[in-house]
Design an enzyme around this catalytic site. Structure first.
Site, PDB file in Angstrom:
ATOM      1  N   ARG A 151       0.841  -1.189   0.000  1.00 34.47           N
ATOM      2  CA  ARG A 151       0.000   0.000   0.000  1.00 34.47           C
ATOM      3  C   ARG A 151       0.873   1.234   0.000  1.00 34.47           C
ATOM      4  O   ARG A 151       2.045   1.206   0.418  1.00 34.47           O
ATOM      5  CB  ARG A 151      -0.931   0.019   1.220  1.00 34.47           C
ATOM      6  CG  ARG A 151      -0.228   0.171   2.556  1.00 34.47           C
ATOM      7  CD  ARG A 151      -1.222   0.547   3.652  1.00 34.47           C
ATOM      8  NE  ARG A 151      -0.620   0.594   4.986  1.00 34.47           N
ATOM      9  CZ  ARG A 151       0.069   1.635   5.467  1.00 34.47           C
ATOM     10  NH1 ARG A 151       0.292   2.689   4.708  1.00 34.47           N
ATOM     11  NH2 ARG A 151       0.557   1.612   6.693  1.00 34.47           N
TER      12      ARG A 151
ATOM     13  N   ASN B 212       9.155   5.703   3.987  1.00 31.49           N
ATOM     14  CA  ASN B 212       8.458   6.513   4.973  1.00 31.49           C
ATOM     15  C   ASN B 212       8.775   7.995   4.771  1.00 31.49           C
ATOM     16  O   ASN B 212       8.702   8.489   3.654  1.00 31.49           O
ATOM     17  CB  ASN B 212       8.777   6.022   6.391  1.00 31.49           C
ATOM     18  CG  ASN B 212       7.525   5.853   7.219  1.00 31.49           C
ATOM     19  OD1 ASN B 212       6.664   6.722   7.231  1.00 31.49           O
ATOM     20  ND2 ASN B 212       7.405   4.737   7.914  1.00 31.49           N
TER      21      ASN B 212
ATOM     22  N   ASP C 135      10.518   7.128  11.333  1.00 37.63           N
ATOM     23  CA  ASP C 135       9.219   7.092  10.659  1.00 37.63           C
ATOM     24  C   ASP C 135       9.060   8.390   9.863  1.00 37.63           C
ATOM     25  O   ASP C 135       9.857   8.680   8.995  1.00 37.63           O
ATOM     26  CB  ASP C 135       8.119   6.876  11.701  1.00 37.63           C
ATOM     27  CG  ASP C 135       6.835   6.339  11.110  1.00 37.63           C
ATOM     28  OD1 ASP C 135       6.453   6.773  10.006  1.00 37.63           O
ATOM     29  OD2 ASP C 135       6.172   5.492  11.746  1.00 37.63           O
TER      30      ASP C 135
END
Length: 291
Positions: free
Chosen positions: A101, A148, A196
């Site tokens: 995704r 990310n 992240d």
């Protein structure tokens, strides 16, 4: 230096991510990936909730255009949301049937949208980072584990990107005029927690959310640790500046009951005053295919 973040939202989110400050409308946008939702909020005494937009599948990122319309990274495609709510597919990024995704995305200083992917199975080293512009979708990386956070230096001449699973923050030269990238190189690797989402402040320092680390780290352009923001939520997912306020998203998912009890604010938005100011948020310029 050490700073502390304070809870800023009433609601908690399963996988809060991707905060974006829309200065022209004085609003904050972010996503709850697992709830398939884009949220809008306003900085008041904390973050006051506004509208939300729900989609059929996961949403990894949101960007805003000059007129206030949105670009949303759905599971496999990029979708434009007009001011009247009308939705249209701008581009397919991932092929049908691929168990991946779209994840974090950002707008470059010239208005192009970049977005990466993550696997939803145990595949490694096959995820992509792509750029959307008038030429269509161009693959920049095709060997990532989990694409990310994305950010640019104040001049736009350096481009930073995160590959979360190996814990690496990459840097490469960037041509704002063309969107061309130079050779990718490692800037830093985290051993305690996973990098992240991230952003860059007006001084060129990186602010990196550390998933599993309950913190945000401030790093110099050379990778040196300058400051830490402690967050009372283990899974700190992303960051953005709203002027001189650092906004932090977190996630509540995947925490055992006893750990959740120890961190009751997990999943909420947080803010922190860190003595820095963010760069203006670039606005998305729709490519020819979306006009």
């Amino acid at each position: 230096m050490e700073f502390s973040a304070i809870p800023a939202s009433t609601d908690s989110y399963a996988l809060g991510e991707g905060p974006v400050w829309d200065a022209a409308r004085s609003r904050l946008l972010w996503v709850d990936i697992l709830a398939n939702t884009v949220h809008e909020g306003f900085l008041d005494d904390g973050v006051r909730a506004g509208r939300s937009w729900t989609f059929e599948d996961t949403v990894g990122a949101v960007a805003v255009a000059g007129d206030g319309s949105l670009l949303v990274a759905e599971r496999h495609t990029l979708t434009a949301v007009a001011l009247d709510g009308t939705r249209s597919t701008v581009a397919r990024v991932l092929p049908e049937g691929r168990d991946s995704r779209l994840n974090d995305g950002a707008v470059d200083p010239a208005g192009r949208f970049l977005v990466g992917s993550l696997a939803q199975d145990d595949r490694r080293g096959e995820e992509v980072l792509v750029r959307l512009d008038d030429a269509g979708v161009t693959v920049l990386d095709a060997d990532l584990d989990l694409s990310n956070g994305l950010a640019w230096s104040p001049s736009g001449e350096l481009f930073y990107s995160v590959d979360t699973l190996p814990g690496v923050v990459h840097v490469r030269d960037y041509d704002v005029a063309t969107g061309a990238v130079g050779q990718r190189r490692d800037l830093l690797t985290l051993a305690d927690g996973h990098p992240d989402g991230m952003c860059v402040d007006a001084d060129g320092n990186l602010w990196i959310a550390v998933w599993g680390g309950a913190r945000v780290e401030c790093r110099s352009p050379a990778g040196a640790l300058l400051a830490v923001v402690t967050v009372p939520a283990p899974n700190t997912s992303s960051v953005a500046f709203a002027g001189d306020v650092l906004v932090i998203t977190t996630a509540a998912r995947g925490m055992p009951r006893e750990r959740r009890a120890a961190f009751p604010d997990a999943g909420r938005l947080f803010t922190a005053s860190v003595g820095a100011r963010g760069l203006p948020t670039p606005l998305w310029v729709p490519p020819a295919c979306a006009r």
